[in-house]
Design a protein around this motif. Sequence first.
Motif, short mmCIF file in Angstrom:
data_model
loop_
_atom_site.label_atom_id
_atom_site.label_comp_id
_atom_site.label_asym_id
_atom_site.label_seq_id
_atom_site.Cartn_x
_atom_site.Cartn_y
_atom_site.Cartn_z
N THR A 1 0.84 -1.19 0.00
CA THR A 1 0.00 0.00 0.00
C THR A 1 0.88 1.24 0.00
N VAL A 2 0.70 2.08 -1.00
CA VAL A 2 1.42 3.36 -1.09
C VAL A 2 0.45 4.44 -0.63
N HIS A 3 0.86 5.21 0.37
CA HIS A 3 -0.06 6.11 1.07
C HIS A 3 0.55 7.51 1.16
N ILE A 4 -0.24 8.52 0.85
CA ILE A 4 0.17 9.91 0.99
C ILE A 4 -0.83 10.63 1.88
N ARG A 5 -0.35 11.13 3.01
CA ARG A 5 -1.21 11.91 3.90
C ARG A 5 -1.02 13.39 3.59
N CYS A 6 -2.10 14.09 3.34
CA CYS A 6 -2.04 15.50 2.91
C CYS A 6 -2.75 16.37 3.93
N ARG A 7 -1.98 16.97 4.84
CA ARG A 7 -2.56 17.85 5.85
C ARG A 7 -3.14 19.12 5.23
N GLU A 8 -2.52 19.55 4.13
CA GLU A 8 -3.00 20.78 3.49
C GLU A 8 -4.43 20.65 2.98
N ALA A 9 -4.90 19.41 2.80
CA ALA A 9 -6.26 19.20 2.31
C ALA A 9 -7.31 19.62 3.34
N LEU A 10 -6.91 19.78 4.60
CA LEU A 10 -7.86 20.23 5.61
C LEU A 10 -8.32 21.66 5.33
N ASN A 11 -7.42 22.47 4.75
CA ASN A 11 -7.77 23.85 4.43
C ASN A 11 -8.26 24.02 3.00
N ASN A 12 -7.76 23.18 2.11
CA ASN A 12 -8.14 23.29 0.71
C ASN A 12 -8.16 21.89 0.10
N LYS A 13 -9.33 21.39 -0.24
CA LYS A 13 -9.47 20.04 -0.77
C LYS A 13 -8.74 19.86 -2.09
N PHE B 1 5.58 10.32 1.50
CA PHE B 1 4.69 9.17 1.32
C PHE B 1 5.22 8.00 2.14
N SER B 2 4.38 7.01 2.32
CA SER B 2 4.77 5.81 3.06
C SER B 2 4.39 4.59 2.23
N VAL B 3 5.16 3.52 2.46
CA VAL B 3 4.94 2.25 1.76
C VAL B 3 4.78 1.17 2.81
N ASN B 4 3.62 0.54 2.85
CA ASN B 4 3.35 -0.54 3.79
C ASN B 4 3.39 -1.87 3.05
N ILE B 5 4.29 -2.74 3.49
CA ILE B 5 4.48 -4.04 2.84
C ILE B 5 3.89 -5.12 3.75
N VAL B 6 2.84 -5.77 3.29
CA VAL B 6 2.16 -6.81 4.06
C VAL B 6 2.63 -8.16 3.54
N THR B 7 3.17 -8.99 4.43
CA THR B 7 3.62 -10.33 4.05
C THR B 7 2.81 -11.38 4.78
N THR B 8 2.95 -12.62 4.35
CA THR B 8 2.25 -13.72 4.99
C THR B 8 3.07 -14.32 6.13
N ALA B 9 4.22 -13.72 6.44
CA ALA B 9 5.06 -14.24 7.52
C ALA B 9 4.35 -14.08 8.85
#
Length: 238
Positions: A79-91, A200-208
């Motif tokens: 999962t590649v994830h970007i959190r955008c705090r600036e969107a709170l003021n301007n979508k 951005f952040s990258v979450n790697i989910v494994t079956t381990a």
Amino acid sequence: GYQARLSQFYHNTLRDDLMVLQYVPPAERARQAAVHEEQKAAHQSDWAPNPLRRHKPKAQRAREPQSKPHNVPFVQKVTVHIRCREALNNKNHLLSALMALQILTGRRAEIVRARSDAAAWKLRKGMPIAAKVDLEGDDMFEFLDKLIEVVLPRMKEYSGLRMSSGDGNGSFTLGFDDSVIGLFPEMEMAYDMFPLITGFSVNIVTTAARNAAGRQLLSGLGLPFVHARKPADESFTL
């Protein structure tokens, strides 16, 4: 059919190596289980519940399965994830995150909305605050290949994930600041077109079942891990 390079490497080489590395003989597994039961019994005999407090039962962790061809650790999802705090003021600022994820992954991103209210951040439930893309299969391996072979070597200061990282169940998260997103080949030509660049952040989910098995898997794919070093003693005496 088409198969990503990293996927071919896993199925043709790495999977068999992991099965051998993580194999524990039956006699050793029985010894480990006996030691675990002894430690559990000793802990229960020394610990007495407080009658004035309500004790929640501890969740039982799944036992690590025996190493066999059908249960060798595998990368299940990225999962590649970007959190955008600036969107709170301007979508409209969220558009930059959506387009950046689409360029990086080749897949259309989805909007992540707040699940609860947070007065300190002027956040209300349902407000758009982030964007993400879930990758599986060859798309997932292509992104990991690009991240490991192209982006990480181009970073000036990146030694790798700490050995203590991980959620305890074989999944790992990598966080990057806004300077790293421009290191992707697809972003080099389009970087100046974005009014807002964020980390951005990258979450790697494994079956381990454990972090150790997950580290072996990701290390075999080329992701570096480092031991935490103690700071050097600045004092010097003859």
